[in-house]
Scaffold this motif. Structure first.
Motif: not given
Length: 164
Positions: A93-98, A124-133, A138-147
């Motif tokens: 599991m990544p250390v990052s929150v995202y 499934f949650p939407a990404p908290a940070i949309q990737g550009g080109h 990136r998804w917030h870890a808490d949102d994914v775990l809650a899902w």
């Protein structure tokens, strides 16, 4: 394009990124690696785009791996309901929150298309940070775990069409 920029054929790309052809095409299909262009029947990549991808991937690996060598038990220790079947080796599991999309794809053993389908039909949650080109969402870890908890408890959001 810069006049002196090199175009890399597959063998040079393999050497530059240290990955084999199969993995490279998997990353392209997942949207994580620039697809290159076919020019006169040969698939070629701009060296500057590959250099930028290497830098992003390297930085992302630092964020995601940050010394966390212990495998997550959140999926492997419980019997999961579909679609959350544990893969043979759950990544640490990544250390990052995202969490980047590459981590989620590896965690669930699914494609980006499946994540998009889960967003529409399973809540499934939407990404908290949309990737550009060329950048990963990136998804917030808490949102994914809650899902995941909702899925395990059978409380997944019904599809918008009314039939699942």
């Amino acid at each position: 394009m810069i006049p002196s920029e090199r175009l890399l054929p597959m063998p040079a790309l393999e050497d530059k990124v240290g990955l084999k052809r199969t993995k490279i095409y998997g990353l392209i299909q997942a949207g994580d690696l620039p697809p290159g262009k076919t020019i006169h029947g040969a698939r070629l990549w701009r060296e500057s785009e590959i250099d930028a991808w290497i830098e992003r991937t390297w930085a992302s690996a630092d964020l995601c791996q940050g010394g966390n060598k212990k495998a997550s038990t959140s999926v492997t220790s419980r019997k999961a309901e579909p679609p959350l079947k544990a893969t043979a080796a759950v990544p640490p599991m990544p250390v990052s929150v995202y969490w980047p999309s590459s981590y989620l794809l590896e965690r669930y053993g699914r494609s980006k298309r499946t994540l998009n389908l889960w967003q529409r039909e399973k809540g499934f949650p939407a990404p908290a940070i949309q990737g550009g080109h060329g950048a990963q969402s990136r998804w917030h870890a808490d949102d994914v775990l809650a899902w995941e908890t909702q899925i395990r408890q059978g409380k997944a959001k019904p599809s918008k069409g009314g039939n699942e």
